[in-house]
Structure formats: C-alpha cells, structure tokens
Design an enzyme around this catalytic site. Sequence first.
Site, PDB file in Angstrom:
ATOM      1  N   HIS A 122       0.816  -1.218   0.000  1.00 53.70           N
ATOM      2  CA  HIS A 122       0.000   0.000   0.000  1.00 53.70           C
ATOM      3  C   HIS A 122       0.849   1.267   0.000  1.00 53.70           C
ATOM      4  CE1 HIS A 122       0.463  -0.171   4.501  1.00 53.70           C
ATOM      5  NE2 HIS A 122       0.471   1.131   4.358  1.00 53.70           N
ATOM      6  N   ASP A 152       0.447  -7.719   1.635  1.00 51.02           N
ATOM      7  CA  ASP A 152       0.814  -6.294   1.686  1.00 51.02           C
ATOM      8  C   ASP A 152       2.322  -6.109   1.685  1.00 51.02           C
ATOM      9  OD1 ASP A 152       0.302  -3.608   1.598  1.00 51.02           O
ATOM     10  OD2 ASP A 152      -0.041  -3.373   3.746  1.00 51.02           O
ATOM     11  N   GLY A 222       3.443   6.792   7.914  1.00 51.33           N
ATOM     12  CA  GLY A 222       4.837   6.956   7.487  1.00 51.33           C
ATOM     13  C   GLY A 222       5.712   5.832   7.987  1.00 51.33           C
ATOM     14  N   ASN A 223       5.283   5.138   9.053  1.00 51.88           N
ATOM     15  CA  ASN A 223       6.020   3.977   9.556  1.00 51.88           C
ATOM     16  C   ASN A 223       5.795   2.739   8.691  1.00 51.88           C
ATOM     17  OD1 ASN A 223       5.956   5.152  12.773  1.00 51.88           O
ATOM     18  ND2 ASN A 223       7.714   3.934  12.109  1.00 51.88           N
ATOM     19  N   SER A 224       4.728   2.728   7.895  1.00 54.01           N
ATOM     20  CA  SER A 224       4.403   1.555   7.092  1.00 54.01           C
ATOM     21  C   SER A 224       5.580   1.151   6.212  1.00 54.01           C
ATOM     22  CB  SER A 224       3.188   1.833   6.206  1.00 54.01           C
ATOM     23  OG  SER A 224       2.032   1.982   6.968  1.00 54.01           O
ATOM     24  N   GLY A 280      -6.856 -26.950   1.439  1.00 52.13           N
ATOM     25  CA  GLY A 280      -8.167 -27.235   0.874  1.00 52.13           C
ATOM     26  C   GLY A 280      -9.231 -27.504   1.919  1.00 52.13           C
TER      27      GLY A 280
END
Length: 463
Positions: A122, A152, A222-224, A280
């Site tokens: 992101h 992500d 901003g830490n992402s 499954g």
Amino acid sequence: MKKIASLLLVAVFAGAITLVGYKFFIEKENFTIITQTSENGFVNTSYTPTSAKGAGINEVDFTTAAENTVNAVVHVANITLRKSPTTIFDIFYGHGGSTVPQIGTGSGVIISSDGYIVTNNHVISKANQLQVTLNNNKTYDAELIGTDPNSDIALLKIDAKEKLPYLAFADSDQTKIGEWVLAVGNPFNLTSTVTAGIVSAKARNLGKHQSFIQTDAAVNPGNSGGALVNTNGDLVGINTAISSQTGSYIGYSFAVPSNIAKKVVQDILEYGNVQKGFMGISPAPVNTRDAIEKGINNIDGVYIERIEPESAAEEAGMKIGDIIKKVDEITVHKYPDLTGYLSTKRPGDTLNVVIDRDKELMELPLTLKERQQLVVPEMGLEVRNLTEHDKKVYRTKTGVKIIGVPERYRGYGLSEKVIIKVDEVEIGNIDDAYNAFGAISKYDKTVITMLGSNGERDRLIFQ
C-alpha cells in the site's frame, strides 16, 4: 546549698537501687525459641541474582539494536500523477485539466547490500515514480520488482555504487509474547525514528485471514514498510498497520511476520509471483449461533467444516469434524495460527499435521497443492478448478465451476455452471478467471459463456 546537693545524691542512689531490684526480682525474661520441624514457616524464594539497576526496562539495552537498524531503514516516496480540473468544463465533461503530482510517503527496509528493499504494497500502490532516501540523505530512483497485495508486501530495487547496510530476516516463529521490540521508520516524515514496545500478541487476524504480530511500539503514518526488530537488531517483522479511530497511534500496531515477508520476497525473485500452498479446508466460523449449538465455539484448534474435492486435505485422509491441533512444530489454537504458517510454504511442501479425531490424536502427512478455488473480482463469484469428475460430466477439459453466487446474481441460474469464456478470453483455470474478471470494465457489457451439466452452452450478457 549543701542540703540540696545531699538530697540530689540520695535521689540518684535510690533510683539506682530501684532499677537493680526490678531487674533481678521483678522483670521476667522473654525468649523466642526456634525449633526445626517439618511444618516450618519458611517462604520459598527465587535465588536468581538481581540487578543493581533494578527490574524491567533498565535490564534491556536498545542502543545496539537501534544503531544496527536505522541505517538499513529508508524513506520511500510514492509520486502519483493525477489530473486536476482547471475549468468548469473539466468538472462536467471529465477531460482536460492540469497534471498535479501527489506524493505519499512510507518506509522500507534494505535486505541486501546490492539494494533490494522490502516495503508495504500500500506504500507504493499506483505509483508513477518511486524514490528512496537513505539515512545519509542520498536519494535514488527505485524500480518495482514485484508485489503481493494479499500479504501487503512489495519488493523494490535501487542501484547504489557502494554496498549498503542491510538487515537479514530472522525467524519470526521464535518471537515470544512479552518480548521487547523496536519499530524503526519515518512517521510524519520524521526520518530514522525509533520507538520501543513489546510483542502484545501473535497470529492476529485483521479480517484478511492474515497472521500479524501485534505490538504496542508506537507506529504512525509513514512507519508503514519499516522494520520491527528485536533487541539483537534482528528483523522479525515489517510494520504494516495501526488500530486507530483517528489515523494515529493509540496503542496497537501490526507487522507482517518476517517469515512471511521472506517467503514472498523469495517467490518474487525466483518465480515472478507468489507461490501459495493450500490444504483445501474451510474452518467452522466461531462466535456464531451454529457454532454454539454444535458445541465448537470454544474449541482449541481449527475445526474442519468443509474439505475441497481432490485437495491436499482430502488426499491426506482428513475428514469433516477433525480438529487441527498442530502443524509441524507450530501449535494451532486458532485459524490465523494455521494460515500464518501456511503462508510460509509452497505447493509441494510436505507437512506433518496433528489432528484430533473423536478425542484421539492422529498424525497425518500432508503435501500442499496449488489453490483450487477463489472468488473472482467484480462479480464476486466463487469458482473452482474442474475435477476429473467435472470434466466428464460437463464434457470439457478447461473451464472453472461456479460453486458460490452472491445474492444479487442468484436469479440468473449461475450455480454449478462451468465458465469457459469471459468476453473473448478462454478460461482454463481459476487464475485465468481471476485475471479475466479483474479486467472487466464497469462501463462496458460483459459476455460470459458457460456450460451446463448436460453439455448445453449458455451466453449471459451483463451490463
């Protein structure tokens, strides 16, 4: 004067005589006698030496981990070009206007000396240009190598002339609740920021069947994409999300475990996409009336409610009602424990699964397979690859079978049909179906060609 002195002397002698008499003739001696019996009053204590610094945070030195980490964490700028209307005609007719760059920021972690950087998907999503700034303020254009929206995670590459400081992936399965960790990143464009906290929980599910490390280290916008490291400076996670009603840190933050991030990066570099191994099975939903009525709401483990045909679970001999208790060395208490471990595996990997069947523990070897079913974008149909039985019944070697239909499409008779074509795209398997439905335009008509169980062909047009 002599009379006063004589009286004082007599008083002193009288007091001394009275005190001696009390000691010898009146006061009784008190003794405390200690005897050694089996029922003593001793309290068992720990003989572990204590630190002169005291307990708690004073016992931990964060400086080495911080020094080893800050130079390997970078600032990532996502530059997106968007058109902004400049006249009233641009607003009403949607054309023209000026191009305005918009900049989003985040963090990344250098994972090799030649410039590979892991960050969040992101952080770099929809970017026209990516720039990376190191802790020494050098800025580089970055190339996007690959992404995995499900976890992500994204992989970038910069070309630097010198060898870069980097962090190696640690084994996130070895992290423990209560262990000290540091979050390193660039919140609010404040470069090289280090915050400390503990591992609050593991295998947290944020609604995406993902398995996150939860920490109370302060993480803000901003830490992402930044690093979550232990006190040795080992990379145990990639900071991803916060739990907040304000958009800023209020006590909880989450990181993708390093074992998952490492596997995603390896797959992108080796295969160009992420290889996912599937068992499954479908678990019974918890906290529902049905689960309470069946008495499975508080089960420790994963209760199997459905098994896909020709899946790894079916071939391993699993049955509906089995409870998965352990996979290899990982104890399974809830579904994210299982999905988190499976996220580190590929099709063809063999696992040792411990199940509880009728209160008897059994060990089953299970070889993971490729995913056999998924939900396609836009229409939300759940489709499955054809089994050998399906191919005979529907008289086709290609296509995907519709096994789940959303409420809004249930009047079209789609259930149990086999999709063989979307517009002019031939559908061979679920990956083809996913890509074809993902390319559907909301403003154009879509023609779906399907087969029924008796071999008849239908064409449905959706606008």
